[in-house]
Design an enzyme around this catalytic site. Structure first.
Site, mmCIF file in Angstrom:
data_model
loop_
_atom_site.group_PDB
_atom_site.id
_atom_site.type_symbol
_atom_site.label_atom_id
_atom_site.label_comp_id
_atom_site.label_asym_id
_atom_site.label_seq_id
_atom_site.Cartn_x
_atom_site.Cartn_y
_atom_site.Cartn_z
ATOM 1 C CG PHE A 138 -10.062 -18.044 6.743
ATOM 2 C CD1 PHE A 138 -10.339 -16.737 6.352
ATOM 3 C CD2 PHE A 138 -11.033 -18.730 7.465
ATOM 4 C CE1 PHE A 138 -11.549 -16.134 6.654
ATOM 5 C CE2 PHE A 138 -12.241 -18.138 7.775
ATOM 6 C CZ PHE A 138 -12.503 -16.842 7.363
ATOM 7 C CG ASP A 223 -7.929 -22.944 12.319
ATOM 8 O OD1 ASP A 223 -8.815 -23.817 12.340
ATOM 9 O OD2 ASP A 223 -8.124 -21.778 11.924
ATOM 10 C CE LYS A 252 -15.326 -23.852 7.277
ATOM 11 N NZ LYS A 252 -14.221 -23.030 7.765
HETATM 12 C C1 LIG Z 1 -14.054 -21.700 8.370
HETATM 13 C C2 LIG Z 1 -12.796 -21.556 9.128
HETATM 14 C C3 LIG Z 1 -12.708 -20.726 10.254
HETATM 15 C C4 LIG Z 1 -13.856 -19.843 10.693
HETATM 16 O O1 LIG Z 1 -14.953 -20.583 11.087
HETATM 17 P P1 LIG Z 1 -16.372 -19.836 11.350
HETATM 18 O O2 LIG Z 1 -17.226 -20.930 11.903
HETATM 19 O O3 LIG Z 1 -16.823 -19.321 10.027
HETATM 20 O O4 LIG Z 1 -16.111 -18.751 12.311
HETATM 21 C C5 LIG Z 1 -11.518 -20.700 10.958
HETATM 22 N N1 LIG Z 1 -10.472 -21.445 10.569
HETATM 23 C C6 LIG Z 1 -10.511 -22.252 9.500
HETATM 24 C C7 LIG Z 1 -9.307 -23.070 9.146
HETATM 25 C C8 LIG Z 1 -11.672 -22.329 8.730
HETATM 26 O O5 LIG Z 1 -11.700 -23.101 7.649
#
Ligand SMILES: *Cc1c(COP(=O)(O)O)cnc(C)c1O
Length: 403
Positions: A138, A223, A252
């Site tokens: 994700f 990420d 986050k």
């Molecule tokens: C939540 C998340 C995103 C997206 O973050 P947003 O602030 O909602 O755009 C991207 N990568 C990972 C691993 C995430 O957990």
């Protein structure tokens, strides 16, 4: 506004992008939040891995209040001290030399993808632009990041997607090796897949991936939007997994609840961005950066990180004991305070049963629960969670004796 009326108005005025729990949260303190009726909940969601210091941490509140009164926003046409200080802090405590600030995880990944393409383009010219990502990953909801996301449900209905992405099985090195070719600019992955169901990358896999990328000058992007900022028991998950990326993204937990994202890179990579190549109006604004600086000050002081490590171990052990006692629990996995539990029953029912008993938890999919509490969660709170889960699973065993 009464909760029922709020729900009705939300349906009328908001686009229907979220399935929400039926409570209206009005206030938070530490690991607790309170709904409109005054009911208390222990928060094992933490704004989805965002509220690392819990709710209303005095240092965070004070830093935000000071900065709000002084300067909220000025534009990246000018220098502002909180932004530069935060970049210096991130560089001092990571593999990276340079930072770009934005406002969310998706934007941080968008920046990482753009940086990787630009680096590759500058060095190797046209045609070397592909990014290999993982199935079940994700990376966000913008067009490029939903394309990077290896899940059909996120991409459905948005075709045509952005060209230049391919997907491989996570933790499967032979497949990755086959996928990386002459057109590959970068490999992008989460050290622990979050939304995809909490899957931890193997150390050997990451080591082999690092060597493959280094050998071919393919950039390795981590990420760490969910795993970063203390979530896994170290500032960044890569520190525990034995390899360093070339680019890392954060969001986050970074601002402790104030929206901010960051894309970090080694100097040789960051060189690919110059004036005008990328930008964000709000990115790195003094308010968000002051909040993130306060979060880092608390984490670097050490006690909260130590607590996160200890409570991460305690939660993992407790969930794993729970698995041994209940047939309905198929698997438990995670790192630090990012823990997942795979069930043989509907996870949604467990989420609503927990809510009724004063616990906020989250389900990433039909059968997977995710626990991402504030890093200040206590042993007693974890005991209570484990107790409630046990009660729910016991009742399920009685009601569905098939198991
Ligand atoms: C939540 C998340 C995103 C997206 O973050 P947003 O602030 O909602 O755009 C991207 N990568 C990972 C691993 C995430 O957990």
């Amino acid at each position: 506004m009464p909760t029922e009326e709020l729900k009705k108005n939300a349906e009328q005025f908001l686009m229907g992008t979220y399935a929400r729990q039926p409570i209206s949260i009005v206030r938070g303190r530490g690991t607790k939040v309170y709904d409109l009726e005054g009911r208390e909940y222990t928060d094992f969601v933490g704004g989805i891995a965002v509220n690392v210091l819990g709710h209303g941490h005095p240092d965070l509140v004070a830093a935000i209040q000071r900065q709000v009164a002084q300067l909220i926003h000025a534009s990246n046409l000018y220098y502002t001290e909180p932004q530069v200080k935060l970049a210096e802090t991130l560089v001092d405590h990571s593999f990276a030399d340079k930072v770009f600030f934005c406002n969310s995880g998706a934007e941080a990944n968008e920046a990482a993808i753009k940086l990787a393409r630009r680096y590759s383009h500058a060095k190797y010219g046209d045609g070397r632009y592909e990014i290999v990502t993982m199935k079940n990953s994700f990376h966000g909801r913008t067009m490029a990041t939903l394309t990077a996301t290896g899940q059909e449900k996120v991409q459905k209905g948005y075709q045509p997607l952005v060209p230049g992405f391919s997907y491989v099985d996570f933790n499967h090195f032979a497949e990755l090796e086959r996928a990386v070719g002459d057109k590959t600019a970068a490999v992008m992955l989460e050290p622990v897949q979050g939304e995809g169901g909490v899957h931890v990358a193997d150390r050997e896999y990451l080591k082999a991936t690092r060597d493959l990328c280094t050998g071919r000058d393919v950039l390795l992007i981590f990420d760490e939007v969910q795993t970063g900022v203390g979530r896994t028991g170290s500032l960044f998950a890569y520190e525990q997994l034995g390899v360093e990326p070339d680019i890392m993204t954060l969001a986050k937990g970074l601002g402790g609840g104030v929206p901010i994202g960051a894309c970090l890179a080694r100097d040789s990579v960051a060189q690919a961005f110059g004036p005008g190549s990328h930008a964000s109006t709000f990115g790195g604004n003094p308010l968000a950066c002051a909040a993130a600086l306060a979060v880092f000050r608390v984490l670097l002081e050490g006690r909260v990180l130590e607590q996160a490590r200890q409570m991460g171990d305690y939660l993992a052990k407790g969930l794993s004991d729970c698995k041994d006692r209940h047939h309905v629990v198929r698997d438990v996995r995670g790192l630090g305070l990012l823990q997942g539990m795979e069930l043989e029953m509907d996870a949604k029912n467990v989420v609503s049963d927990c809510l009724k008993r004063g616990l906020l938890i989250n389900a990433t999919s039909e059968r997977i629960l995710r626990f991402v509490p504030p890093l200040i969660v206590t042993q007693r709170e974890i005991d209570r969670l484990l107790d409630v889960l046990s009660q729910i699973f016991n009742r399920h065993a009685i009601e569905s004796p098939a198991h």
